[in-house]
Design an enzyme around this catalytic site. Structure first.
Site, mmCIF file in Angstrom:
data_model
loop_
_atom_site.group_PDB
_atom_site.id
_atom_site.type_symbol
_atom_site.label_atom_id
_atom_site.label_comp_id
_atom_site.label_asym_id
_atom_site.label_seq_id
_atom_site.Cartn_x
_atom_site.Cartn_y
_atom_site.Cartn_z
ATOM 1 N N ASP A 34 144.687 25.972 -24.050
ATOM 2 C CA ASP A 34 143.255 26.211 -24.215
ATOM 3 C C ASP A 34 142.658 27.000 -23.059
ATOM 4 O O ASP A 34 143.289 27.187 -22.007
ATOM 5 C CB ASP A 34 142.500 24.877 -24.390
ATOM 6 C CG ASP A 34 143.009 23.771 -23.461
ATOM 7 O OD1 ASP A 34 143.652 24.095 -22.446
ATOM 8 O OD2 ASP A 34 142.750 22.598 -23.745
ATOM 9 N N ASN A 54 139.182 9.919 -24.817
ATOM 10 C CA ASN A 54 138.772 9.712 -26.223
ATOM 11 C C ASN A 54 139.878 10.146 -27.190
ATOM 12 O O ASN A 54 139.638 10.300 -28.381
ATOM 13 C CB ASN A 54 137.469 10.472 -26.522
ATOM 14 C CG ASN A 54 137.630 11.986 -26.382
ATOM 15 O OD1 ASN A 54 138.697 12.479 -26.021
ATOM 16 N ND2 ASN A 54 136.575 12.720 -26.671
ATOM 17 N N HIS A 105 141.512 13.044 -27.118
ATOM 18 C CA HIS A 105 141.637 14.472 -27.423
ATOM 19 C C HIS A 105 142.950 15.030 -26.878
ATOM 20 O O HIS A 105 143.475 14.557 -25.869
ATOM 21 C CB HIS A 105 140.409 15.278 -26.955
ATOM 22 C CG HIS A 105 140.264 15.460 -25.478
ATOM 23 N ND1 HIS A 105 139.111 15.130 -24.806
ATOM 24 C CD2 HIS A 105 141.106 15.959 -24.539
ATOM 25 C CE1 HIS A 105 139.260 15.427 -23.524
ATOM 26 N NE2 HIS A 105 140.465 15.929 -23.333
ATOM 27 N N GLU A 132 138.650 17.526 -30.199
ATOM 28 C CA GLU A 132 137.886 16.297 -30.035
ATOM 29 C C GLU A 132 138.001 15.428 -31.291
ATOM 30 O O GLU A 132 138.437 15.916 -32.345
ATOM 31 C CB GLU A 132 136.411 16.648 -29.793
ATOM 32 C CG GLU A 132 136.156 17.520 -28.579
ATOM 33 C CD GLU A 132 136.246 16.765 -27.253
ATOM 34 O OE1 GLU A 132 136.838 15.672 -27.201
ATOM 35 O OE2 GLU A 132 135.713 17.293 -26.257
HETATM 36 C C1 F6R Z 1 144.274 20.571 -20.775
HETATM 37 C C2 F6R Z 1 143.832 19.928 -21.991
HETATM 38 C C3 F6R Z 1 143.243 18.565 -22.033
HETATM 39 C C4 F6R Z 1 143.758 17.594 -20.973
HETATM 40 C C5 F6R Z 1 143.043 16.245 -21.097
HETATM 41 C C6 F6R Z 1 143.477 15.290 -20.009
HETATM 42 O O1 F6R Z 1 144.759 21.875 -21.045
HETATM 43 O O2 F6R Z 1 143.930 20.541 -23.000
HETATM 44 O O3 F6R Z 1 143.447 18.010 -23.317
HETATM 45 O O4 F6R Z 1 145.135 17.436 -21.130
HETATM 46 O O5 F6R Z 1 141.660 16.427 -21.013
HETATM 47 O O6 F6R Z 1 142.991 15.773 -18.794
HETATM 48 P P1 F6R Z 1 143.458 15.148 -17.390
HETATM 49 O O7 F6R Z 1 144.904 15.475 -17.281
HETATM 50 O O8 F6R Z 1 142.634 15.878 -16.358
HETATM 51 O O9 F6R Z 1 143.197 13.697 -17.474
#
Ligand code: F6R
Length: 242
Positions: free
Chosen positions: A67, A136, A138, A143
Site C-alpha cells: 500500500d 481492528n 485490517h 478496513e
Molecule cells: C502496512 C500495512 C498495515 C500494517 C498494520 C499493522 O503496509 O499495510 O496493514 O501492517 O497497520 O501496523 P503495525 O505493524 O505498525 O502495527
C-alpha cells in the site's frame, strides 16, 4: 494455518527472516510481498544483516508492497516508498527498479490501481507475502467491511487508522485521508502468506483471528480461506488466545 509461537519480538523477527531467506535461497528470482508499519522493522534489520552475514543476494528478487498513501510524493518522509527505501532497500543489493509500490501521486487514482493489480499478475503474484495486522483486523489498508473479492483500490482511511498512524507525522491533520491498497483478493493471490503479530496491543486481534470465524468485519479472517498461511506470534500477542 500454521501457528509459530515465539518468546518475543526479536524471535518473531529472526524466525520470519529465516523463512524469507529460505524463499530467496530456493528461488533467487523470488517475488516478495512486503508491508510497512512497526511490525516488520525487526525482520528488515535481520534481512539487511543476512546480506553480509549469510550471503543472501537480492539481485534478482522483485518486491511488491501492499500500500501507499494518496497524495504523498515518493520522497515525502512519510511515504511508504521513503520508508521502504530507508528501512530495507537502500541497505540490500536489490536494484530499486525491482521494487514496486503503488504511486500515491498518480492520477486518476483508479488507473493507478488497475496498473498495480496488472503488475501483481504480471511479475507476481508473490511467492511469499508478509503481513502485519491492524488492531481492528485490517490487512494492507483493507478496513472492516472490505469484501473478499476486492482488488487494488483506493480507500478512505478510518479515523482509528489515521489516529494510530499519526505517530509518524508532526501533526495529525497531515495524515492523508486516502490510500491505495492491494485488495483482499490481491493478497490472497500470493502463494504463501506470513502474518506477524507482536505485543500486547495485538492480543485482542490475534485472539479474534484465531477464533477462525471468517467475516468481513475482521478482514484478516479472510486469510482462513488461503491454504498456506503462517502466523508468527509472540507471547504478548498470544496472551489472550492462550
Ligand atoms: C502496512 C500495512 C498495515 C500494517 C498494520 C499493522 O503496509 O499495510 O496493514 O501492517 O497497520 O501496523 P503495525 O505493524 O505498525 O502495527
Amino acid at each position: 494455518m500454521k501457528l509459530i509461537r515465539v518468546e518475543n519480538y526479536e524471535e518473531m523477527s529472526s524466525s520470519a527472516a529465516q523463512l524469507v531467506e529460505q524463499q530467496i535461497l530456493n528461488n533467487s528470482h523470488s517475488v516478495l510481498g512486503l508491508a510497512t508499519g512497526s511490525t516488520p522493522l525487526g525482520l528488515y534489520e535481520q534481512l539487511i544483516r543476512g546480506v553480509s552475514e549469510r550471503n543472501i543476494s537480492w539481485q534478482h528478487v522483485q518486491t511488491l508492497n501492499l500500500d501507499e498513501y494518496c497524495g504523498l510524493a515518493e520522497d515525502h518522509p512519510n511515504s511508504y516508498r521513503h520508508f521502504m527505501n530507508a528501512k530495507l532497500f537502500r541497505h540490500i543489493d536489490i536494484p530499486l527498479e525491482n521494487t514496486h509500490i503503488p504511486n500515491g501521486k498518480a492520477l486518476p487514482v483508479e488507473v493507478e490501481c488497475r496498473r498495480y493489480e496488472a503488475l501483481i499478475d504480471e511479475i507476481g503474484p508473490p511467492h511469499l507475502q508478509i503481513l502485519g495486522m491492524g488492531t481492528n483486523g485490517h490487512i494492507g489498508f483493507n478496513e472492516p467491511g472490505t469484501p473478499e473479492t476486492s482488488l487494488t483500490h483506493c480507500v478512505q482511511l478510518e479515523t482509528s487508522t489515521r489516529n494510530s498512524n499519526a505517530r509518524f507525522f508532526s501533526d495529525r491533520d497531515e495524515v492523508p485521508t486516502h490510500a491505495i491498497t492491494m485488495g483482499i483478493q490481491s493478497i490472497l493471490k500470493s502463494e504463501r502468506i506470513l502474518v506477524l503479530a507482536s505485543g500486547k496491543k495485538k492480543a485482542q486481534a490475534v485472539k479474534h483471528f484465531l477464533d477462525g470465524r471468517v467475516s468481513k468485519d475482521f478482514p484478516a479472517s479472510f486469510l482462513w480461506n488461503h491454504n498456506h498461511v503462517t502466523l508468527i506470534v509472540d507471547q504478548d500477542a498470544y496472551s489472550l488466545a492462550a
